[in-house]
Design an enzyme around this catalytic site. Structure first.
Site, PDB file in Angstrom:
ATOM      1  N   GLY A  65      13.686   7.622 -45.578  1.00 21.64           N
ATOM      2  CA  GLY A  65      15.259   7.587 -45.216  1.00 21.64           C
ATOM      3  C   GLY A  65      15.450   7.549 -43.459  1.00 21.64           C
ATOM      4  O   GLY A  65      14.326   7.506 -42.823  1.00 21.64           O
ATOM      5  N   CYS A  92       7.454   9.348 -46.401  1.00 23.82           N
ATOM      6  CA  CYS A  92       7.745   9.194 -45.157  1.00 23.82           C
ATOM      7  C   CYS A  92       8.714  10.382 -44.865  1.00 23.82           C
ATOM      8  O   CYS A  92       8.367  11.556 -44.954  1.00 23.82           O
ATOM      9  CB  CYS A  92       8.274   7.800 -45.019  1.00 23.82           C
ATOM     10  SG  CYS A  92       8.271   7.605 -43.070  1.00 23.82           S
ATOM     11  N   TYR A  93       9.902  10.031 -44.979  1.00 24.38           N
ATOM     12  CA  TYR A  93      10.932  11.067 -44.549  1.00 24.38           C
ATOM     13  C   TYR A  93      10.763  12.218 -45.528  1.00 24.38           C
ATOM     14  O   TYR A  93      11.043  13.379 -45.405  1.00 24.38           O
ATOM     15  CB  TYR A  93      12.538  10.363 -44.713  1.00 24.38           C
ATOM     16  CG  TYR A  93      13.816  11.685 -44.379  1.00 24.38           C
ATOM     17  CD1 TYR A  93      14.157  11.622 -43.236  1.00 24.38           C
ATOM     18  CD2 TYR A  93      14.095  12.574 -45.369  1.00 24.38           C
ATOM     19  CE1 TYR A  93      15.157  12.413 -42.814  1.00 24.38           C
ATOM     20  CE2 TYR A  93      15.196  13.409 -45.108  1.00 24.38           C
ATOM     21  CZ  TYR A  93      15.587  13.368 -43.919  1.00 24.38           C
ATOM     22  OH  TYR A  93      16.712  14.295 -43.430  1.00 24.38           O
ATOM     23  N   HIS A 184       4.410   4.041 -46.781  1.00 25.55           N
ATOM     24  CA  HIS A 184       5.317   3.698 -48.192  1.00 25.55           C
ATOM     25  C   HIS A 184       4.510   2.857 -49.254  1.00 25.55           C
ATOM     26  O   HIS A 184       4.019   1.518 -48.883  1.00 25.55           O
ATOM     27  CB  HIS A 184       6.193   2.503 -47.723  1.00 25.55           C
ATOM     28  CG  HIS A 184       7.397   3.321 -46.834  1.00 25.55           C
ATOM     29  ND1 HIS A 184       8.442   3.842 -47.258  1.00 25.55           N
ATOM     30  CD2 HIS A 184       7.380   3.668 -45.412  1.00 25.55           C
ATOM     31  CE1 HIS A 184       9.290   4.381 -46.295  1.00 25.55           C
ATOM     32  NE2 HIS A 184       8.537   4.183 -45.242  1.00 25.55           N
ATOM     33  N   GLU A 186       5.321   2.153 -51.979  1.00 19.99           N
ATOM     34  CA  GLU A 186       6.060   1.321 -52.821  1.00 19.99           C
ATOM     35  C   GLU A 186       6.459  -0.068 -52.424  1.00 19.99           C
ATOM     36  O   GLU A 186       6.853  -0.872 -53.224  1.00 19.99           O
ATOM     37  CB  GLU A 186       7.500   1.862 -52.973  1.00 19.99           C
ATOM     38  CG  GLU A 186       8.323   1.885 -51.873  1.00 19.99           C
ATOM     39  CD  GLU A 186       8.288   3.155 -50.743  1.00 19.99           C
ATOM     40  OE1 GLU A 186       6.983   3.620 -50.704  1.00 19.99           O
ATOM     41  OE2 GLU A 186       9.201   3.492 -50.152  1.00 19.99           O
ATOM     42  N   SER A 239      30.647 -12.865 -72.761  1.00 23.24           N
ATOM     43  CA  SER A 239      31.066 -14.324 -72.021  1.00 23.24           C
ATOM     44  C   SER A 239      29.919 -15.328 -72.474  1.00 23.24           C
ATOM     45  O   SER A 239      30.030 -16.580 -71.979  1.00 23.24           O
ATOM     46  CB  SER A 239      30.863 -14.005 -70.334  1.00 23.24           C
ATOM     47  OG  SER A 239      29.572 -13.300 -70.120  1.00 23.24           O
ATOM     48  N   VAL A 242      23.998 -13.104 -70.060  1.00 22.48           N
ATOM     49  CA  VAL A 242      22.551 -12.622 -70.302  1.00 22.48           C
ATOM     50  C   VAL A 242      22.970 -11.280 -70.866  1.00 22.48           C
ATOM     51  O   VAL A 242      22.733 -10.733 -71.676  1.00 22.48           O
ATOM     52  CB  VAL A 242      21.629 -12.584 -69.393  1.00 22.48           C
ATOM     53  CG1 VAL A 242      20.309 -11.837 -70.062  1.00 22.48           C
ATOM     54  CG2 VAL A 242      21.345 -13.995 -68.900  1.00 22.48           C
ATOM     55  N   ASP A 243      23.773 -10.503 -69.894  1.00 22.73           N
ATOM     56  CA  ASP A 243      24.096  -9.085 -69.975  1.00 22.73           C
ATOM     57  C   ASP A 243      24.782  -8.770 -71.316  1.00 22.73           C
ATOM     58  O   ASP A 243      24.426  -8.003 -72.364  1.00 22.73           O
ATOM     59  CB  ASP A 243      24.723  -8.393 -68.902  1.00 22.73           C
ATOM     60  CG  ASP A 243      23.817  -8.630 -67.395  1.00 22.73           C
ATOM     61  OD1 ASP A 243      22.762  -8.881 -67.815  1.00 22.73           O
ATOM     62  OD2 ASP A 243      24.483  -8.589 -66.469  1.00 22.73           O
ATOM     63  N   LYS A 399      17.800  -5.963 -64.351  1.00 22.26           N
ATOM     64  CA  LYS A 399      18.120  -7.527 -64.960  1.00 22.26           C
ATOM     65  C   LYS A 399      16.758  -7.859 -65.762  1.00 22.26           C
ATOM     66  O   LYS A 399      16.801  -8.286 -66.928  1.00 22.26           O
ATOM     67  CB  LYS A 399      18.442  -8.399 -63.833  1.00 22.26           C
ATOM     68  CG  LYS A 399      18.704  -9.704 -64.428  1.00 22.26           C
ATOM     69  CD  LYS A 399      20.365  -9.588 -64.724  1.00 22.26           C
ATOM     70  CE  LYS A 399      20.778 -10.842 -64.967  1.00 22.26           C
ATOM     71  NZ  LYS A 399      22.383 -10.724 -65.326  1.00 22.26           N
TER      72      LYS A 399
HETATM   73  N1  GLN Z   1      13.487   8.441 -39.878  1.00 24.15           N
HETATM   74  C1  GLN Z   1      12.175   9.163 -40.180  1.00 24.15           C
HETATM   75  C2  GLN Z   1      11.304   8.647 -38.928  1.00 24.15           C
HETATM   76  O1  GLN Z   1      11.451   7.541 -38.249  1.00 24.15           O
HETATM   77  C3  GLN Z   1      11.593   8.508 -41.453  1.00 24.15           C
HETATM   78  C4  GLN Z   1      11.555   7.045 -41.739  1.00 24.15           C
HETATM   79  C5  GLN Z   1      10.930   6.472 -42.856  1.00 24.15           C
HETATM   80  O2  GLN Z   1      11.393   7.558 -43.971  1.00 24.15           O
HETATM   81  N2  GLN Z   1      10.632   5.397 -43.209  1.00 24.15           N
HETATM   82  O3  GLN Z   1      10.042   9.056 -39.149  1.00 24.15           O
END
Ligand code: GLN
Length: 543
Positions: A65, A92-93, A184, A186, A239, A242-243, A399
């Site tokens: 975040g 992270c956050y 991260h 992801e 319509s 696809v959906d 999708k």
């Molecule tokens: N804002 C927080 C930081 O700068 C977390 C960043 C994040 O979750 N990518 O460390």
């Protein structure tokens, strides 16, 4: 209760990893990656009260975040997260939040920010790396994006991986399955990030990897039958997109002809499209379909309307009038049909998960959660007036999952891979006033463009393509005669999420071939241009 069937179904039938969103731009990628691993995952805002959850997740992931956990007004997770006794992974956050929850002194602003690649080293303890790193080499490239850091290890935790800059790149609790990652996993820039998420979801949380569209299909059918009951009937607008096609076929499989689909011909559909959709849905897929031909009414009403917003509004409003009138007729027929003899109680909508996420995403400390606005939804007067309940069987799907579900339902590939088409149809692909002449020109030109795209094998590489009519006319010479004709604008874009897009890079001879056919075959056109504008600043449609 909106959408409850779809949601309840997925929660009940599949092991679920709950992702709590702290506003990172990557949060939805966590959900996506897990689903690619055939683990069902759902996202809710970080402010979710855990006692109000309608299901018990097998594990919880706290996303990244933009905030700093120690700043005033920063979002915080429900402290009950530690009492659920399910594994937790903070990213992270999310990791900073876990540390902060344990002791607010644990997180500080770092002396230098860290963005981009870092080399991660998994720490071997007693000859083994932590099970979070199972199957991963001891060092891997990861992607970081943070300014804050842990000042020290939270009580009860130890370090399971480090990087040059982060002493606490990954941490784990000594006796409980609680993990934190500073990077991260992801994003695709993190090597083996998916393996790591799998180790968490499958290895640590014990999720079954059974989120497949075949299984979803079985569950969805059972759930729809349960919701609608023995006699209940369902109405929907389709319509040919696809959906709505996939949702309609799913309903048909579940309740047969107690599902009523209505297609309104608004006079601005593509060449032969109405007939084609009728064939596909009714003949090939066996869906109980009623076609309302209101084309003349639409074209009459569009006379003299130039403003794009007015065009859209008129088409939207007229559509609802036509649909409503048809619904009344269907209700009467349904009530008198002894083989059905139930009231129409439900209205089906092909809402997808990104719309749901959009309405749920955490937007900031003072976030007002946006209520979901459904394009093409029924007016309140109909939902409330006739007491129709909403049923949204695709509500938990992305999708590409809808497409996979379409294949599982035996819907032909050509339908499954169709490009999206706007509700107001080619009315927004004719700049300015819509006239029958221009509709015809747009149809012919579009048909040539799309057929050539298919022939050249580009269709599935392109996300959306069409030909539009610019009614300002240009001079040309045809057969030695001066002509004064419309300009055709070709547009073809590639995009993954329709939020940003780029023009498709056609070979030159392809564009020339299309130009040649259009000026030769479409009467009233003397010029063809290719729109190379990206989005932003251009939108995908012209109006
Ligand atoms: N804002 C927080 C930081 O700068 C977390 C960043 C994040 O979750 N990518 O460390």
């Amino acid at each position: 209760m909106a959408g409850e069937p779809g949601e309840a179904m997925a929660h009940k039938a599949f092991d679920t990893i709950l992702v709590l969103d702290f506003g990172s731009q990557y949060t939805h990628l966590i959900t996506r990656r897990l689903r690619e691993l055939n683990v069902f995952s759902e996202m809710l805002p970080c402010t979710q009260k855990l006692s109000e959850l309608k299901f018990t997740p097998k594990g919880i992931i706290l996303s990244g975040g933009p905030y700093s956990v120690y700043e005033e007004g920063a979002p915080h997770v429900d402290p009950a997260v530690f009492d659920l006794n399910v594994p937790i992974l903070g990213i992270c956050y999310g990791m900073q939040e876990l540390a902060y929850r344990i002791d607010s002194e644990n997180v500080i602003a770092g002396t230098h920010r860290e963005y981009g690649h870092a080399m991660l080293k998994a720490r071997s303890i007693g000859g083994h790396v932590d099970r979070l790193f199972d199957g991963i080499e001891e060092s891997m490239r990861v992607w970081m994006s943070h300014g804050d850091k842990l000042a020290k290890l939270p009580d009860g935790f130890h370090t399971v991986a480090t990087s040059d800059n982060s002493e606490y790149a990954a941490i784990a609790h000594g006796s409980r399955p609680i993990y934190g990652l500073q990077f991260h996993p992801e994003v695709t820039h993190t090597q083996n990030g998916t393996v790591l998420l799998k180790n968490f979801a499958v290895g640590i949380c014990g999720c079954k990897q059974d989120w497949t569209m075949q299984k979803f299909l079985e569950e969805a059918i059972a759930q729809i039958r349960h919701t609608v009951g023995e006699k209940g009937q369902v109405l929907a607008a389709v319509s040919g997109g696809v959906d709505s096609t996939v949702a309609a076929k799913l309903m048909k499989e579940a309740i047969g002809s107690r599902f009523w689909a209505v297609l309104v011909n608004n006079g601005v559909m593509r060449l032969n499209e109405c007939e084609q959709v009728q064939k596909d849905l009714s003949e090939a897929l066996g869906i109980n379909l009623t076609v309302v031909d209101a084309s003349q009414e639409f074209l009459d009403g569009l006379k003299g309307v130039e403003d794009p917003e007015k065009k859209r509004k008129f088409i939207g409003g007229k559509f609802i009038d036509c649909f409503e009138a048809e619904a009344v007729k269907i209700e009467e027929a349904a009530a008198h049909d002894p083989t059905k003899a139930g009231k129409i109680e439900f209205f089906m909508q092909g809402t997808l998960y990104p719309d749901v996420i959009e309405s749920l995403s955490f937007k900031g400390p003072s976030a007002t959660i946006k209520t979901h606005h459904n394009v093409g939804g029924l007016p309140a007067r109909m939902m409330n007036g006739q007491g129709l309940k909403l049923i949204e069987p695709l509500r938990s799907l992305y999708k590409d999952e809808v497409r996979a579900l379409g294949r599982a339902l035996g819907i032909p590939e050509e339908l499954v891979m169709r490009h999206p088409f706007p509700g107001p149809g080619i009315a927004v692909r004719i700049l300015g006033e819509v006239t029958p002449e221009k509709v015809e020109i747009a149809r012919q030109a579009d048909h040539i463009f799309i057929s050539e795209i298919r022939k050249a094998g580009f269709y599935n590489q392109i996300s959306q393509a069409y030909a539009a009519v610019d009614p300002s006319r240009a001079v040309g010479v045809m057969g030695d005669k001066r002509v004064y004709g419309y300009i055709i604008v070709l547009r073809a874009v590639t995009t993954t999420d329709f939020m940003t897009a780029e023009a498709f890079n056609f070979p030159w001879d392809f564009l020339q071939r299309v130009m040649n056919r259009i000026v030769n075959e479409v009467h009233g056109v003397c010029r063809v241009v290719y729109d190379v504008t990206s989005k932003p600043p251009g939108t995908i449609e012209l109006e």
